[in-house]
Design a protein around this motif. Structure first.
Motif, PDB file in Angstrom:
ATOM      1  N   VAL A   2      -6.467  -2.962 -13.401  1.00  0.00           N
ATOM      2  CA  VAL A   2      -6.544  -3.089 -11.962  1.00  0.00           C
ATOM      3  C   VAL A   2      -5.532  -2.249 -11.313  1.00  0.00           C
ATOM      4  CG1 VAL A   2      -7.753  -5.219 -11.924  1.00  0.00           C
ATOM      5  CG2 VAL A   2      -5.416  -5.266 -11.655  1.00  0.00           C
ATOM      6  N   SER A   3      -5.855  -1.822  -9.836  1.00  0.00           N
ATOM      7  CA  SER A   3      -4.816  -1.094  -9.317  1.00  0.00           C
ATOM      8  C   SER A   3      -5.099  -1.588  -7.798  1.00  0.00           C
ATOM      9  CB  SER A   3      -5.054   0.484  -9.167  1.00  0.00           C
ATOM     10  OG  SER A   3      -6.278   0.865  -9.325  1.00  0.00           O
ATOM     11  N   ALA A   4      -3.931  -1.367  -7.096  1.00  0.00           N
ATOM     12  CA  ALA A   4      -3.930  -1.536  -5.571  1.00  0.00           C
ATOM     13  C   ALA A   4      -4.256  -3.067  -5.360  1.00  0.00           C
ATOM     14  CB  ALA A   4      -5.280  -0.951  -4.820  1.00  0.00           C
ATOM     15  N   ARG A   5      -3.642  -3.970  -6.166  1.00  0.00           N
ATOM     16  CA  ARG A   5      -3.617  -5.254  -5.929  1.00  0.00           C
ATOM     17  C   ARG A   5      -2.810  -5.763  -4.471  1.00  0.00           C
ATOM     18  NH1 ARG A   5      -5.521  -9.577  -9.030  1.00  0.00           N
ATOM     19  NH2 ARG A   5      -5.376  -8.480 -11.237  1.00  0.00           N
ATOM     20  N   ASP A   6      -1.830  -4.971  -4.414  1.00  0.00           N
ATOM     21  CA  ASP A   6      -0.966  -5.160  -3.215  1.00  0.00           C
ATOM     22  C   ASP A   6      -1.918  -5.151  -1.896  1.00  0.00           C
ATOM     23  OD1 ASP A   6      -1.524  -2.481  -3.578  1.00  0.00           O
ATOM     24  OD2 ASP A   6       0.734  -1.969  -3.239  1.00  0.00           O
ATOM     25  N   VAL A   7      -2.999  -4.073  -1.829  1.00  0.00           N
ATOM     26  CA  VAL A   7      -3.650  -3.755  -0.630  1.00  0.00           C
ATOM     27  C   VAL A   7      -4.753  -5.005  -0.759  1.00  0.00           C
ATOM     28  CG1 VAL A   7      -5.512  -2.446   0.397  1.00  0.00           C
ATOM     29  CG2 VAL A   7      -3.819  -1.241  -1.286  1.00  0.00           C
ATOM     30  N   ILE A   8      -5.160  -5.580  -1.791  1.00  0.00           N
ATOM     31  CA  ILE A   8      -6.173  -6.516  -1.651  1.00  0.00           C
ATOM     32  C   ILE A   8      -5.573  -8.003  -1.309  1.00  0.00           C
ATOM     33  CG2 ILE A   8      -7.330  -8.101  -3.560  1.00  0.00           C
ATOM     34  CD1 ILE A   8      -7.689  -4.231  -3.265  1.00  0.00           C
ATOM     35  N   GLU A   9      -4.594  -8.171  -1.837  1.00  0.00           N
ATOM     36  CA  GLU A   9      -3.501  -9.295  -1.521  1.00  0.00           C
ATOM     37  C   GLU A   9      -3.388  -9.312  -0.010  1.00  0.00           C
ATOM     38  OE1 GLU A   9      -4.181 -11.449  -4.411  1.00  0.00           O
ATOM     39  OE2 GLU A   9      -2.832 -12.335  -3.059  1.00  0.00           O
ATOM     40  N   ALA A  10      -3.061  -8.208   0.343  1.00  0.00           N
ATOM     41  CA  ALA A  10      -2.481  -8.114   1.728  1.00  0.00           C
ATOM     42  C   ALA A  10      -3.965  -8.678   2.816  1.00  0.00           C
ATOM     43  CB  ALA A  10      -1.967  -6.980   2.177  1.00  0.00           C
ATOM     44  N   HIS A  11      -4.784  -7.934   2.454  1.00  0.00           N
ATOM     45  CA  HIS A  11      -6.313  -8.308   3.197  1.00  0.00           C
ATOM     46  C   HIS A  11      -6.634  -9.498   2.987  1.00  0.00           C
ATOM     47  CE1 HIS A  11     -10.891  -8.044   3.405  1.00  0.00           C
ATOM     48  NE2 HIS A  11     -10.442  -8.052   4.550  1.00  0.00           N
ATOM     49  N   TYR A  12      -6.404 -10.373   1.883  1.00  0.00           N
ATOM     50  CA  TYR A  12      -6.591 -11.668   1.797  1.00  0.00           C
ATOM     51  C   TYR A  12      -5.896 -12.588   2.729  1.00  0.00           C
ATOM     52  CZ  TYR A  12      -8.879 -15.473  -1.393  1.00  0.00           C
ATOM     53  OH  TYR A  12      -9.381 -16.373  -1.853  1.00  0.00           O
ATOM     54  N   LYS A  13      -4.770 -12.224   2.808  1.00  0.00           N
ATOM     55  CA  LYS A  13      -3.954 -12.968   3.547  1.00  0.00           C
ATOM     56  C   LYS A  13      -4.272 -12.731   4.946  1.00  0.00           C
ATOM     57  CE  LYS A  13      -0.983 -15.536   1.125  1.00  0.00           C
ATOM     58  NZ  LYS A  13       0.323 -15.441   0.660  1.00  0.00           N
ATOM     59  N   ALA A  14      -4.437 -11.631   5.296  1.00  0.00           N
ATOM     60  CA  ALA A  14      -4.747 -11.173   6.724  1.00  0.00           C
ATOM     61  C   ALA A  14      -6.143 -11.925   7.026  1.00  0.00           C
ATOM     62  CB  ALA A  14      -4.955  -9.872   7.001  1.00  0.00           C
ATOM     63  N   LEU A  52      -9.636  -5.034   6.858  1.00  0.00           N
ATOM     64  CA  LEU A  52      -9.515  -4.314   5.522  1.00  0.00           C
ATOM     65  C   LEU A  52      -9.023  -2.772   5.798  1.00  0.00           C
ATOM     66  CD1 LEU A  52      -9.736  -4.025   2.707  1.00  0.00           C
ATOM     67  CD2 LEU A  52     -12.368  -3.816   2.888  1.00  0.00           C
ATOM     68  N   HIS A  53      -9.731  -2.095   6.826  1.00  0.00           N
ATOM     69  CA  HIS A  53      -9.466  -0.836   7.164  1.00  0.00           C
ATOM     70  C   HIS A  53      -7.972  -0.974   7.738  1.00  0.00           C
ATOM     71  CE1 HIS A  53     -13.221   1.226   6.505  1.00  0.00           C
ATOM     72  NE2 HIS A  53     -13.729   0.375   7.449  1.00  0.00           N
ATOM     73  N   ARG A  54      -7.491  -1.734   8.700  1.00  0.00           N
ATOM     74  CA  ARG A  54      -6.169  -1.929   9.114  1.00  0.00           C
ATOM     75  C   ARG A  54      -5.260  -2.138   8.049  1.00  0.00           C
ATOM     76  NH1 ARG A  54      -4.511  -3.225  14.159  1.00  0.00           N
ATOM     77  NH2 ARG A  54      -2.348  -2.905  13.033  1.00  0.00           N
ATOM     78  N   VAL A  55      -5.585  -2.884   7.140  1.00  0.00           N
ATOM     79  CA  VAL A  55      -4.442  -3.250   5.923  1.00  0.00           C
ATOM     80  C   VAL A  55      -4.216  -1.878   5.137  1.00  0.00           C
ATOM     81  CG1 VAL A  55      -4.074  -4.342   3.963  1.00  0.00           C
ATOM     82  CG2 VAL A  55      -4.685  -5.669   6.101  1.00  0.00           C
ATOM     83  N   ALA A  56      -5.352  -1.261   4.843  1.00  0.00           N
ATOM     84  CA  ALA A  56      -5.357  -0.134   3.904  1.00  0.00           C
ATOM     85  C   ALA A  56      -4.635   1.147   4.623  1.00  0.00           C
ATOM     86  CB  ALA A  56      -6.881   0.459   3.708  1.00  0.00           C
ATOM     87  N   GLU A  57      -4.821   1.123   6.103  1.00  0.00           N
ATOM     88  CA  GLU A  57      -4.018   2.220   6.624  1.00  0.00           C
ATOM     89  C   GLU A  57      -2.492   1.979   6.264  1.00  0.00           C
ATOM     90  OE1 GLU A  57      -3.304   1.868  11.226  1.00  0.00           O
ATOM     91  OE2 GLU A  57      -5.852   2.172  11.325  1.00  0.00           O
ATOM     92  N   GLU A  58      -2.120   0.847   5.988  1.00  0.00           N
ATOM     93  CA  GLU A  58      -0.644   0.961   5.635  1.00  0.00           C
ATOM     94  C   GLU A  58      -0.308   1.370   4.576  1.00  0.00           C
ATOM     95  OE1 GLU A  58       1.155  -2.811   7.377  1.00  0.00           O
ATOM     96  OE2 GLU A  58      -0.227  -2.551   9.146  1.00  0.00           O
ATOM     97  N   PHE A  59      -1.137   1.283   3.678  1.00  0.00           N
ATOM     98  CA  PHE A  59      -0.934   1.881   2.196  1.00  0.00           C
ATOM     99  C   PHE A  59      -1.326   3.187   2.136  1.00  0.00           C
ATOM    100  CE2 PHE A  59      -0.926  -2.815   2.010  1.00  0.00           C
ATOM    101  CZ  PHE A  59       0.109  -3.279   1.200  1.00  0.00           C
ATOM    102  N   ASN A  60      -1.894   3.750   3.041  1.00  0.00           N
ATOM    103  CA  ASN A  60      -2.421   5.165   3.022  1.00  0.00           C
ATOM    104  C   ASN A  60      -3.597   5.186   2.144  1.00  0.00           C
ATOM    105  OD1 ASN A  60      -2.074   7.493   4.650  1.00  0.00           O
ATOM    106  ND2 ASN A  60      -0.118   8.186   3.236  1.00  0.00           N
ATOM    107  N   VAL A  61      -4.446   4.231   2.353  1.00  0.00           N
ATOM    108  CA  VAL A  61      -5.560   4.124   1.199  1.00  0.00           C
ATOM    109  C   VAL A  61      -6.841   4.115   2.292  1.00  0.00           C
ATOM    110  CG1 VAL A  61      -6.816   2.420  -0.259  1.00  0.00           C
ATOM    111  CG2 VAL A  61      -4.638   2.870  -0.568  1.00  0.00           C
TER     112      VAL A  61
END
Ligand code: ADP
Ligand code: MN
Ligand code: MN
Ligand code: MN
Length: 367
Positions: free
Chosen positions: A163-175, A218-227
């Protein structure tokens, strides 16, 4: 990117002198979300505290230049996980200056159906699948110019290389949790860099509202990771799973002992309106519903217990207990959930005189 976010954190705690920021977001002509912020003089405690607002619809493909104002009518609000405090995000419906719903506003029609059938207490749970891309439009963390090893180890995978990008996924979950979205779970999907989260059960129109809010987050969180987040139903051609929005459904009658007869009756009605449903189940869905990769072919309607190659699946546990819910596996990841939940209620609970969900999509291409 990471340093920039750290710098921003210095300012997030600054007092706001009693004022509150409401970030209004809405659905545009491409089923993307757009947003803009508004300063309010006090904390919002009900929808009535939120003024109607507007934007330039000619810049978003939602109105002609000679009559460009589109009005934003607040319909739901949630705590803002980015600005925090009393700040909120506000979901708004789009309305034209002549008092008609904007052609990309499908919530209005769906809500009429939900209100007419409120006593059936229809619950939905949507499994939102999506794919991550990097800033160069390559699939996130895939080998440059090549492909990862075939599917198998990635679904619910744990560990580097799986897996990759678990940081993005966790941040979105919390948000989502912070915002009060009824997010019910999360998992890595079959294709690498494809993920899923589920929202629900949500009753009636709140399904669409909460799913749209979760996508905004999800879009907002991903913005912060350049994803970049892609909701395309078949982002990669070939032997890679597509992305869907399985829609789980139950009425109150289906959830009671003996409910299976209502589930069967609903599936019978769905079988008679397969084409009408498919028309609202997302663009490019024919690339995904091929009969392979855990899908049923788009040209056939098939239902079955525990069958992941069916259009409609009855979970094994539901068949065993004789009541519960069913899963419509046809909707694509890029659906407008208002279209899908709207036509679902229209088909299984009955149509109402001033709404025809089958005409909603065609409305988008009207002049
Ligand atoms: P799958 O086994 O298909 O991957 P998931 O666990 O991902 O299923 O998703 C199941 C979804 O069904 C969740 O969103 C959950 O909230 C929803 N759900 C559970 N019970 C009901 C119900 N009675 N009515 C509607 N949706 C339900
Ligand atoms: Mn799932
Ligand atoms: Mn899935
Ligand atoms: Mn599913």
């Amino acid at each position: 990117m990471a340093e920039k976010t750290a710098t921003l954190l210095k300012y997030l705690d600054l007092p706001q002198n009693g004022r509150v920021v409401a970030e209004y977001f809405w659905i545009d002509s491409e089923y993307n979300v757009r947003s803009k912020g508004k300063t309010l003089s006090k904390k919002v405690t009900s929808l009535d505290d939120l003024p109607e607002w507007n934007f330039d619809g000619s810049s978003t493909g939602q109105a002609p230049g000679h009559n460009s104002d589109v009005y934003l009518r607040p319909v739901a609000y949630y705590p803002d996980p980015f600005r925090r405090g009393d700040n909120i995000i506000v979901l708004a419906e789009c309305w034209n200056s002549d008092g008609t719903p904007n052609k990309f506003n499908h919530r209005h029609a769906a809500e009429k159906l939900m209100t007419a059938h409120a006593k059936e207490k229809t619950w939905f749970g949507i499994e939102q699948e999506y794919t991550l891309f990097d800033q160069f439009d390559d699939v996130y963390a895939w080998p440059k110019g090549g492909f990862p090893a075939p599917q198998g180890p990635y679904y619910c995978g744990v560990g580097t290389g799986k897996v990759s990008a678990r940081d993005v996924i966790e941040a979105h979950y919390k948000a989502c949790l912070y915002a009060g979205i009824n997010i019910s779970g999360i998992n890595a999907e079959v294709m690498p860099s494809q993920w899923e989260y589920q929202v629900g059960p949500c009753e009636g129109i709140s399904m669409g509202d909460e799913l749209w809010a979760s996508r905004y987050l999800l879009h907002r969180v991903a913005e912060e990771f350049n994803v970049k987040i892609s909701f395309h139903p078949k982002p990669l051609k070939g032997d890679w799973n597509g992305a869907g929005c399985h829609t789980n459904v139950s009425t109150e009658a289906m959830r009671q002992p003996g409910g299976m007869k209502y589930i069967d009756a609903a599936i019978e009605k769905l079988s008679l309106r397969h084409k009408e449903h498919i028309a609202l189940y997302g663009a490019d869905n024919e690339q995904r519903l091929t009969g392979k990769h855990e899908t049923a072919s788009m040209s056939t309607f098939l239902s079955g217990v525990a069958n992941r190659g069916a259009s409609i699946r009855i979970p094994r546990s539901v068949a065993k207990e004789g009541y519960g819910y069913f899963e419509d596996r046809r909707p694509a990841s890029n659906i407008d959930p208002y279209l899908v939940t709207g036509i679902m209620v229209e088909t299984i609970c009955g149509s109402i005189s001033d709404v025809d969900m089958t005409k909603e999509y065609a409305k988008e291409s009207e002049e």
